[in-house]
Design a protein around this motif. Sequence first.
Motif, PDB file in Angstrom:
ATOM      1  N   GLU A  87       0.811  -1.209   0.000  1.00  0.00           N
ATOM      2  CA  GLU A  87       0.000   0.000   0.000  1.00  0.00           C
ATOM      3  C   GLU A  87       0.847   1.263   0.000  1.00  0.00           C
ATOM      4  O   GLU A  87       0.318   2.367  -0.079  1.00  0.00           O
ATOM      5  CB  GLU A  87      -0.918   0.026   1.229  1.00  0.00           C
ATOM      6  CG  GLU A  87      -2.170  -0.807   1.089  1.00  0.00           C
ATOM      7  CD  GLU A  87      -3.217  -0.418   2.127  1.00  0.00           C
ATOM      8  OE1 GLU A  87      -3.273   0.754   2.509  1.00  0.00           O
ATOM      9  OE2 GLU A  87      -3.962  -1.302   2.540  1.00  0.00           O
ATOM     10  N   VAL A  88       2.152   1.119   0.120  1.00  0.00           N
ATOM     11  CA  VAL A  88       3.036   2.269   0.210  1.00  0.00           C
ATOM     12  C   VAL A  88       3.843   2.371  -1.079  1.00  0.00           C
ATOM     13  O   VAL A  88       4.506   1.422  -1.484  1.00  0.00           O
ATOM     14  CB  VAL A  88       3.975   2.141   1.421  1.00  0.00           C
ATOM     15  CG1 VAL A  88       4.866   3.366   1.520  1.00  0.00           C
ATOM     16  CG2 VAL A  88       3.176   1.959   2.708  1.00  0.00           C
ATOM     17  N   ASP A  89       3.788   3.530  -1.718  1.00  0.00           N
ATOM     18  CA  ASP A  89       4.455   3.698  -3.002  1.00  0.00           C
ATOM     19  C   ASP A  89       5.931   4.035  -2.835  1.00  0.00           C
ATOM     20  O   ASP A  89       6.338   4.709  -1.883  1.00  0.00           O
ATOM     21  CB  ASP A  89       3.786   4.838  -3.793  1.00  0.00           C
ATOM     22  CG  ASP A  89       2.355   4.495  -4.197  1.00  0.00           C
ATOM     23  OD1 ASP A  89       2.073   3.294  -4.398  1.00  0.00           O
ATOM     24  OD2 ASP A  89       1.539   5.422  -4.301  1.00  0.00           O
ATOM     25  N   ASP A  90       6.719   3.578  -3.795  1.00  0.00           N
ATOM     26  CA  ASP A  90       8.103   4.031  -3.969  1.00  0.00           C
ATOM     27  C   ASP A  90       9.012   3.788  -2.772  1.00  0.00           C
ATOM     28  O   ASP A  90       9.870   4.617  -2.456  1.00  0.00           O
ATOM     29  CB  ASP A  90       8.127   5.526  -4.324  1.00  0.00           C
ATOM     30  CG  ASP A  90       7.360   5.836  -5.600  1.00  0.00           C
ATOM     31  OD1 ASP A  90       7.410   5.000  -6.523  1.00  0.00           O
ATOM     32  OD2 ASP A  90       6.711   6.888  -5.652  1.00  0.00           O
ATOM     33  N   VAL A  91       8.859   2.661  -2.091  1.00  0.00           N
ATOM     34  CA  VAL A  91       9.805   2.304  -1.045  1.00  0.00           C
ATOM     35  C   VAL A  91      11.052   1.739  -1.710  1.00  0.00           C
ATOM     36  O   VAL A  91      10.979   0.783  -2.478  1.00  0.00           O
ATOM     37  CB  VAL A  91       9.205   1.268  -0.073  1.00  0.00           C
ATOM     38  CG1 VAL A  91      10.283   0.727   0.861  1.00  0.00           C
ATOM     39  CG2 VAL A  91       8.085   1.890   0.732  1.00  0.00           C
ATOM     40  N   ASP A  92      12.178   2.357  -1.453  1.00  0.00           N
ATOM     41  CA  ASP A  92      13.430   1.911  -2.065  1.00  0.00           C
ATOM     42  C   ASP A  92      14.103   0.811  -1.262  1.00  0.00           C
ATOM     43  O   ASP A  92      14.770  -0.057  -1.818  1.00  0.00           O
ATOM     44  CB  ASP A  92      14.391   3.095  -2.195  1.00  0.00           C
ATOM     45  CG  ASP A  92      13.851   4.169  -3.122  1.00  0.00           C
ATOM     46  OD1 ASP A  92      13.616   3.864  -4.302  1.00  0.00           O
ATOM     47  OD2 ASP A  92      13.656   5.311  -2.660  1.00  0.00           O
ATOM     48  N   VAL A  93      13.975   0.871   0.062  1.00  0.00           N
ATOM     49  CA  VAL A  93      14.658  -0.087   0.918  1.00  0.00           C
ATOM     50  C   VAL A  93      13.925  -0.164   2.252  1.00  0.00           C
ATOM     51  O   VAL A  93      13.374   0.830   2.723  1.00  0.00           O
ATOM     52  CB  VAL A  93      16.144   0.317   1.125  1.00  0.00           C
ATOM     53  CG1 VAL A  93      16.266   1.679   1.782  1.00  0.00           C
ATOM     54  CG2 VAL A  93      16.910  -0.727   1.907  1.00  0.00           C
ATOM     55  N   VAL A  94      13.900  -1.348   2.831  1.00  0.00           N
ATOM     56  CA  VAL A  94      13.274  -1.550   4.139  1.00  0.00           C
ATOM     57  C   VAL A  94      14.370  -1.789   5.162  1.00  0.00           C
ATOM     58  O   VAL A  94      15.317  -2.545   4.929  1.00  0.00           O
ATOM     59  CB  VAL A  94      12.308  -2.758   4.107  1.00  0.00           C
ATOM     60  CG1 VAL A  94      11.814  -3.101   5.517  1.00  0.00           C
ATOM     61  CG2 VAL A  94      11.116  -2.449   3.198  1.00  0.00           C
ATOM     62  N   ALA A 115       8.542  -9.744  -2.584  1.00  0.00           N
ATOM     63  CA  ALA A 115       8.154  -8.446  -3.132  1.00  0.00           C
ATOM     64  C   ALA A 115       9.264  -7.789  -3.940  1.00  0.00           C
ATOM     65  O   ALA A 115       9.026  -6.787  -4.626  1.00  0.00           O
ATOM     66  CB  ALA A 115       7.738  -7.521  -1.984  1.00  0.00           C
ATOM     67  N   GLY A 116      10.467  -8.342  -3.866  1.00  0.00           N
ATOM     68  CA  GLY A 116      11.593  -7.775  -4.597  1.00  0.00           C
ATOM     69  C   GLY A 116      12.060  -6.439  -4.046  1.00  0.00           C
ATOM     70  O   GLY A 116      12.591  -5.609  -4.792  1.00  0.00           O
ATOM     71  N   VAL A 117      11.891  -6.240  -2.740  1.00  0.00           N
ATOM     72  CA  VAL A 117      12.276  -4.976  -2.107  1.00  0.00           C
ATOM     73  C   VAL A 117      13.590  -5.172  -1.340  1.00  0.00           C
ATOM     74  O   VAL A 117      13.666  -6.054  -0.482  1.00  0.00           O
ATOM     75  CB  VAL A 117      11.175  -4.491  -1.140  1.00  0.00           C
ATOM     76  CG1 VAL A 117      11.606  -3.184  -0.467  1.00  0.00           C
ATOM     77  CG2 VAL A 117       9.861  -4.310  -1.861  1.00  0.00           C
ATOM     78  N   PRO A 118      14.611  -4.377  -1.614  1.00  0.00           N
ATOM     79  CA  PRO A 118      15.859  -4.490  -0.848  1.00  0.00           C
ATOM     80  C   PRO A 118      15.625  -4.222   0.640  1.00  0.00           C
ATOM     81  O   PRO A 118      14.747  -3.434   1.010  1.00  0.00           O
ATOM     82  CB  PRO A 118      16.752  -3.402  -1.466  1.00  0.00           C
ATOM     83  CG  PRO A 118      16.179  -3.138  -2.815  1.00  0.00           C
ATOM     84  CD  PRO A 118      14.697  -3.362  -2.671  1.00  0.00           C
ATOM     85  N   TYR A 119      16.439  -4.865   1.469  1.00  0.00           N
ATOM     86  CA  TYR A 119      16.272  -4.691   2.916  1.00  0.00           C
ATOM     87  C   TYR A 119      17.603  -4.847   3.620  1.00  0.00           C
ATOM     88  O   TYR A 119      18.523  -5.500   3.133  1.00  0.00           O
ATOM     89  CB  TYR A 119      15.251  -5.695   3.475  1.00  0.00           C
ATOM     90  CG  TYR A 119      15.586  -7.143   3.216  1.00  0.00           C
ATOM     91  CD1 TYR A 119      16.289  -7.917   4.134  1.00  0.00           C
ATOM     92  CD2 TYR A 119      15.191  -7.756   2.019  1.00  0.00           C
ATOM     93  CE1 TYR A 119      16.596  -9.239   3.888  1.00  0.00           C
ATOM     94  CE2 TYR A 119      15.495  -9.087   1.761  1.00  0.00           C
ATOM     95  CZ  TYR A 119      16.201  -9.828   2.695  1.00  0.00           C
ATOM     96  OH  TYR A 119      16.509 -11.141   2.438  1.00  0.00           O
ATOM     97  N   GLU A 353      22.937  -2.039  -2.348  1.00  0.00           N
ATOM     98  CA  GLU A 353      23.938  -2.636  -3.227  1.00  0.00           C
ATOM     99  C   GLU A 353      23.631  -4.099  -3.531  1.00  0.00           C
ATOM    100  O   GLU A 353      24.051  -4.641  -4.551  1.00  0.00           O
ATOM    101  CB  GLU A 353      25.300  -2.500  -2.540  1.00  0.00           C
ATOM    102  CG  GLU A 353      26.423  -3.284  -3.093  1.00  0.00           C
ATOM    103  CD  GLU A 353      27.679  -3.133  -2.247  1.00  0.00           C
ATOM    104  OE1 GLU A 353      28.070  -4.100  -1.576  1.00  0.00           O
ATOM    105  OE2 GLU A 353      28.283  -2.046  -2.265  1.00  0.00           O
ATOM    106  N   ARG A 354      22.871  -4.747  -2.644  1.00  0.00           N
ATOM    107  CA  ARG A 354      22.643  -6.193  -2.736  1.00  0.00           C
ATOM    108  C   ARG A 354      21.322  -6.486  -3.459  1.00  0.00           C
ATOM    109  O   ARG A 354      20.296  -5.918  -3.124  1.00  0.00           O
ATOM    110  CB  ARG A 354      22.589  -6.749  -1.312  1.00  0.00           C
ATOM    111  CG  ARG A 354      22.395  -8.241  -1.221  1.00  0.00           C
ATOM    112  CD  ARG A 354      22.215  -8.639   0.235  1.00  0.00           C
ATOM    113  NE  ARG A 354      20.866  -8.354   0.715  1.00  0.00           N
ATOM    114  CZ  ARG A 354      20.517  -8.334   2.011  1.00  0.00           C
ATOM    115  NH1 ARG A 354      21.428  -8.556   2.931  1.00  0.00           N
ATOM    116  NH2 ARG A 354      19.293  -8.082   2.367  1.00  0.00           N
ATOM    117  N   PRO A 355      21.333  -7.407  -4.415  1.00  0.00           N
ATOM    118  CA  PRO A 355      20.074  -7.763  -5.073  1.00  0.00           C
ATOM    119  C   PRO A 355      19.226  -8.683  -4.188  1.00  0.00           C
ATOM    120  O   PRO A 355      19.752  -9.347  -3.294  1.00  0.00           O
ATOM    121  CB  PRO A 355      20.539  -8.509  -6.320  1.00  0.00           C
ATOM    122  CG  PRO A 355      21.833  -9.140  -5.912  1.00  0.00           C
ATOM    123  CD  PRO A 355      22.478  -8.151  -4.971  1.00  0.00           C
TER     124      PRO A 355
END
Length: 359
Positions: A87-94, A115-119, A353-355
């Motif tokens: 529900e949150v747009d444009d999160v680059d990293v968690v 989700a394919g979100v870097p963390y 930096e990490r996929p």
Amino acid sequence: MTDSPARKIRVALVFGGRSGEHAISAATAAGVMKAIDRDRYDVLPVGITREGRWVLASGDPAQWELSAGRLPEVTTDAGRELAGLNEVDDVDVVFPLLHGPYGEDGTIQGLLELAGVPYVGAGVLASAVGMDKQFMKLVFTGHGLPVGPYVVVKPRDWEHGQSEVVARVQAELKFPVFVKPARAGSSLGVTRVDDLTGLADAIEEARFHDPKVIVEEGIAGREIECAVLGGRGGAAPRASVPGEIVVDHAEAQFYDFEEKYSADSHARTQAPADLPDDVAARVRELAVQAFESIGAEGLSRVDVFVTPEGEVILNEINTLPGFTPISMYPQMWQASGISYPELIDELIRLALERPTGLR
């Protein structure tokens, strides 16, 4: 015509959660909110209630700080309820600031991988192994790393054969022993037991937090910790100077939950620890080996015992260690030349930096 300013990196700080370390997680979020570079990062505070509901939470650090007589808690009144990060747009990293089950154990890491979100921090397997003291020790010993004697008490063992468990502990371990939930942190549910009479009650106390319990033989020695930070661009992990937990044993048996977070604690932390150079080097070496043995990434705190003879024995690894400004992990890096705000920045950069996915 002027160029539009570059968009800030959007960081979702995820905190709270369903574990017994909910309040400590919120306090960690308060520390990060205060220190993160707002010129570089757009901060999105996302709280998870004890029931597992996600809310867009307040960004006011004061709401999440520990104070005398008050433990912070995320509730659905804390902000707008979310179905999840989708529900949150444009999160680059968690930046997960969750401790214990449902946060430190690979569960949220798996969600973010899907989700394919870097963390920030370790991946699914390393998080799960680092959370479970049984499998952590199995991996350590599989890599030839030194650990102390222990006995695992599985739910079925205790429910159908308490006398056999007691007999096994008596046969395999020397007292005192420490009885712990196998998958909990912040010393929740941990009891020191000096003889057989207190063993059953201690196991029941640990089972309140986790049906699987581990009983560890007490090791005479100093409690030393070392912070590990992942390397940039595939470089080797970095180890901080070691730190020490110094407990006044006349007032407290060990460094339990109350001693960690009470204003009247009878323990203090010291970084760097006063160790001979060769012992400090061995602590740092073992910390990196422990980090790499479970496949950790980003950050970890490695806890060891240093015996009077100078032997270094691994206790455990924490893949999402306490991260308030006064926690040992930031303190050790401060003593090593990296400030708290710089450390936050470095961890975010490592995550970006990490996929995601297989790597």
